[in-house]
Design a protein around this motif. Sequence first.
Motif, PDB file in Angstrom:
ATOM      1  N   PHE A   1     -14.976  -1.274  21.265  1.00 62.24           N
ATOM      2  CA  PHE A   1     -15.074  -1.905  22.578  1.00 62.24           C
ATOM      3  C   PHE A   1     -16.532  -2.043  22.993  1.00 62.24           C
ATOM      4  CE2 PHE A   1     -15.032  -1.934  27.226  1.00 62.24           C
ATOM      5  CZ  PHE A   1     -14.206  -3.029  27.429  1.00 62.24           C
ATOM      6  N   GLY A   2     -16.944  -3.271  23.305  1.00 59.31           N
ATOM      7  CA  GLY A   2     -18.301  -3.553  23.747  1.00 59.31           C
ATOM      8  C   GLY A   2     -19.335  -3.625  22.645  1.00 59.31           C
ATOM      9  N   GLU A   3     -18.924  -3.450  21.383  1.00 60.33           N
ATOM     10  CA  GLU A   3     -19.874  -3.421  20.269  1.00 60.33           C
ATOM     11  C   GLU A   3     -20.497  -4.787  19.988  1.00 60.33           C
ATOM     12  OE1 GLU A   3     -19.895  -1.939  15.619  1.00 60.33           O
ATOM     13  OE2 GLU A   3     -18.001  -2.520  16.519  1.00 60.33           O
ATOM     14  N   LYS A   4     -19.739  -5.835  20.076  1.00 56.33           N
ATOM     15  CA  LYS A   4     -20.228  -7.184  19.768  1.00 56.33           C
ATOM     16  C   LYS A   4     -20.205  -8.029  21.032  1.00 56.33           C
ATOM     17  CE  LYS A   4     -20.274  -6.670  15.232  1.00 56.33           C
ATOM     18  NZ  LYS A   4     -21.397  -6.748  14.378  1.00 56.33           N
ATOM     19  N   SER A   5     -21.294  -8.724  21.264  1.00 55.98           N
ATOM     20  CA  SER A   5     -21.311  -9.620  22.417  1.00 55.98           C
ATOM     21  C   SER A   5     -21.933 -10.969  22.079  1.00 55.98           C
ATOM     22  CB  SER A   5     -22.065  -8.983  23.591  1.00 55.98           C
ATOM     23  OG  SER A   5     -23.406  -8.741  23.220  1.00 55.98           O
ATOM     24  N   ASP A   6     -22.587 -11.053  20.921  1.00 56.89           N
ATOM     25  CA  ASP A   6     -23.203 -12.335  20.604  1.00 56.89           C
ATOM     26  C   ASP A   6     -22.150 -13.316  20.090  1.00 56.89           C
ATOM     27  OD1 ASP A   6     -23.896 -12.467  17.287  1.00 56.89           O
ATOM     28  OD2 ASP A   6     -23.428 -10.513  18.177  1.00 56.89           O
ATOM     29  N   PRO A   7     -22.218 -14.565  20.515  1.00 59.39           N
ATOM     30  CA  PRO A   7     -21.198 -15.550  20.158  1.00 59.39           C
ATOM     31  C   PRO A   7     -21.021 -15.747  18.652  1.00 59.39           C
ATOM     32  CG  PRO A   7     -22.581 -16.399  21.907  1.00 59.39           C
ATOM     33  CD  PRO A   7     -23.202 -15.119  21.446  1.00 59.39           C
ATOM     34  N   LEU A   8     -22.088 -15.716  17.876  1.00 61.40           N
ATOM     35  CA  LEU A   8     -21.971 -15.948  16.444  1.00 61.40           C
ATOM     36  C   LEU A   8     -21.089 -14.897  15.784  1.00 61.40           C
ATOM     37  CD1 LEU A   8     -22.675 -17.663  14.024  1.00 61.40           C
ATOM     38  CD2 LEU A   8     -24.760 -16.311  13.742  1.00 61.40           C
ATOM     39  N   SER A   9     -21.263 -13.637  16.131  1.00 64.02           N
ATOM     40  CA  SER A   9     -20.408 -12.577  15.580  1.00 64.02           C
ATOM     41  C   SER A   9     -18.950 -12.812  15.943  1.00 64.02           C
ATOM     42  CB  SER A   9     -20.835 -11.203  16.104  1.00 64.02           C
ATOM     43  OG  SER A   9     -22.078 -10.835  15.604  1.00 64.02           O
ATOM     44  N   MET A  10     -18.723 -13.258  17.162  1.00 67.88           N
ATOM     45  CA  MET A  10     -17.354 -13.513  17.607  1.00 67.88           C
ATOM     46  C   MET A  10     -16.743 -14.680  16.830  1.00 67.88           C
ATOM     47  SD  MET A  10     -17.034 -11.128  19.781  1.00 67.88           S
ATOM     48  CE  MET A  10     -15.586 -11.462  20.725  1.00 67.88           C
ATOM     49  N   TYR A  11     -17.509 -15.753  16.641  1.00 65.38           N
ATOM     50  CA  TYR A  11     -17.002 -16.909  15.902  1.00 65.38           C
ATOM     51  C   TYR A  11     -16.721 -16.554  14.448  1.00 65.38           C
ATOM     52  CZ  TYR A  11     -18.790 -19.538  19.920  1.00 65.38           C
ATOM     53  OH  TYR A  11     -19.046 -20.001  21.176  1.00 65.38           O
ATOM     54  N   LEU A  12     -17.620 -15.793  13.831  1.00 68.25           N
ATOM     55  CA  LEU A  12     -17.441 -15.414  12.433  1.00 68.25           C
ATOM     56  C   LEU A  12     -16.231 -14.503  12.241  1.00 68.25           C
ATOM     57  CD1 LEU A  12     -21.155 -14.906  11.341  1.00 68.25           C
ATOM     58  CD2 LEU A  12     -19.631 -16.813  10.774  1.00 68.25           C
ATOM     59  N   ALA A  13     -15.890 -13.733  13.250  1.00 70.35           N
ATOM     60  CA  ALA A  13     -14.717 -12.863  13.157  1.00 70.35           C
ATOM     61  C   ALA A  13     -13.421 -13.664  13.075  1.00 70.35           C
ATOM     62  CB  ALA A  13     -14.675 -11.911  14.344  1.00 70.35           C
ATOM     63  N   ASP A  14     -13.449 -14.901  13.518  1.00 68.23           N
ATOM     64  CA  ASP A  14     -12.252 -15.757  13.518  1.00 68.23           C
ATOM     65  C   ASP A  14     -12.089 -16.583  12.250  1.00 68.23           C
ATOM     66  OD1 ASP A  14     -11.782 -14.900  16.091  1.00 68.23           O
ATOM     67  OD2 ASP A  14     -12.656 -16.666  17.022  1.00 68.23           O
ATOM     68  N   ILE A  15     -12.968 -16.428  11.283  1.00 75.25           N
ATOM     69  CA  ILE A  15     -13.047 -17.350  10.149  1.00 75.25           C
ATOM     70  C   ILE A  15     -11.716 -17.529   9.416  1.00 75.25           C
ATOM     71  CG2 ILE A  15     -13.858 -15.644   8.469  1.00 75.25           C
ATOM     72  CD1 ILE A  15     -15.173 -19.227   8.779  1.00 75.25           C
ATOM     73  N   PHE A  16     -10.929 -16.473   9.249  1.00 80.75           N
ATOM     74  CA  PHE A  16      -9.678 -16.592   8.505  1.00 80.75           C
ATOM     75  C   PHE A  16      -8.563 -17.239   9.321  1.00 80.75           C
ATOM     76  CE2 PHE A  16     -11.506 -12.770   6.216  1.00 80.75           C
ATOM     77  CZ  PHE A  16     -11.924 -13.503   5.110  1.00 80.75           C
ATOM     78  N   THR A  17      -8.710 -17.275  10.644  1.00 76.93           N
ATOM     79  CA  THR A  17      -7.677 -17.897  11.486  1.00 76.93           C
ATOM     80  C   THR A  17      -7.887 -19.395  11.650  1.00 76.93           C
ATOM     81  OG1 THR A  17      -8.854 -17.500  13.571  1.00 76.93           O
ATOM     82  CG2 THR A  17      -7.389 -15.747  12.780  1.00 76.93           C
ATOM     83  N   VAL A  18      -9.068 -19.873  11.301  1.00 78.00           N
ATOM     84  CA  VAL A  18      -9.410 -21.281  11.534  1.00 78.00           C
ATOM     85  C   VAL A  18      -8.509 -22.265  10.775  1.00 78.00           C
ATOM     86  CG1 VAL A  18     -11.238 -23.010  11.241  1.00 78.00           C
ATOM     87  CG2 VAL A  18     -11.768 -20.775  12.228  1.00 78.00           C
ATOM     88  N   PRO A  19      -8.241 -22.078   9.468  1.00 78.92           N
ATOM     89  CA  PRO A  19      -7.425 -23.085   8.774  1.00 78.92           C
ATOM     90  C   PRO A  19      -6.056 -23.311   9.416  1.00 78.92           C
ATOM     91  CG  PRO A  19      -8.522 -21.682   7.189  1.00 78.92           C
ATOM     92  CD  PRO A  19      -8.760 -21.068   8.549  1.00 78.92           C
ATOM     93  N   GLY A  20      -5.375 -22.232   9.792  1.00 81.15           N
ATOM     94  CA  GLY A  20      -4.071 -22.397  10.443  1.00 81.15           C
ATOM     95  C   GLY A  20      -4.184 -23.092  11.783  1.00 81.15           C
TER      96      GLY A  20
END
Length: 150
Positions: free
Chosen positions: A85-104
Amino acid sequence: MKFGLHAEGGDNSIDDYFKTRGLGFGREARRRIILGTYVLSSGYYDAYYGQAQNMKAAITKELREAFEDVDLIATPTTPTPAFKFGEKSDPLSMYLADIFTVPGNISGCPSISLPSGRVDNLPVGLLLTADLGSEKTLFEASKDFETLAN
């Protein structure tokens, strides 16, 4: 209407925009809504929308071809365990965390994320994606996975 894309409060900020409209989205959802609105605004629409449509078609084609040979595609939900909780706040880290959900999400193929254990006491997920119209297969496999995992 003019929008700023800075994350903190102040004139034309994302937070101010949503506060004045009473929408209860979290900070990251608000950031993504504004970014999408900005990219699709006048002057950027032609530059990005056509490219995005081409990429969507390519991803959908690849998934459809894959589903000729398999019923489901399994990947981790994210490339790392959940953030503290609260560890990541930069947008790039957040976007990269979604990489496997993007194709669906892009192709419209149904997907489900299932809890699948812990790494360093942080939860990890298994993402199952099925072909268009194959929700029943997805739900049956999900139920089987949960039964085996417990």
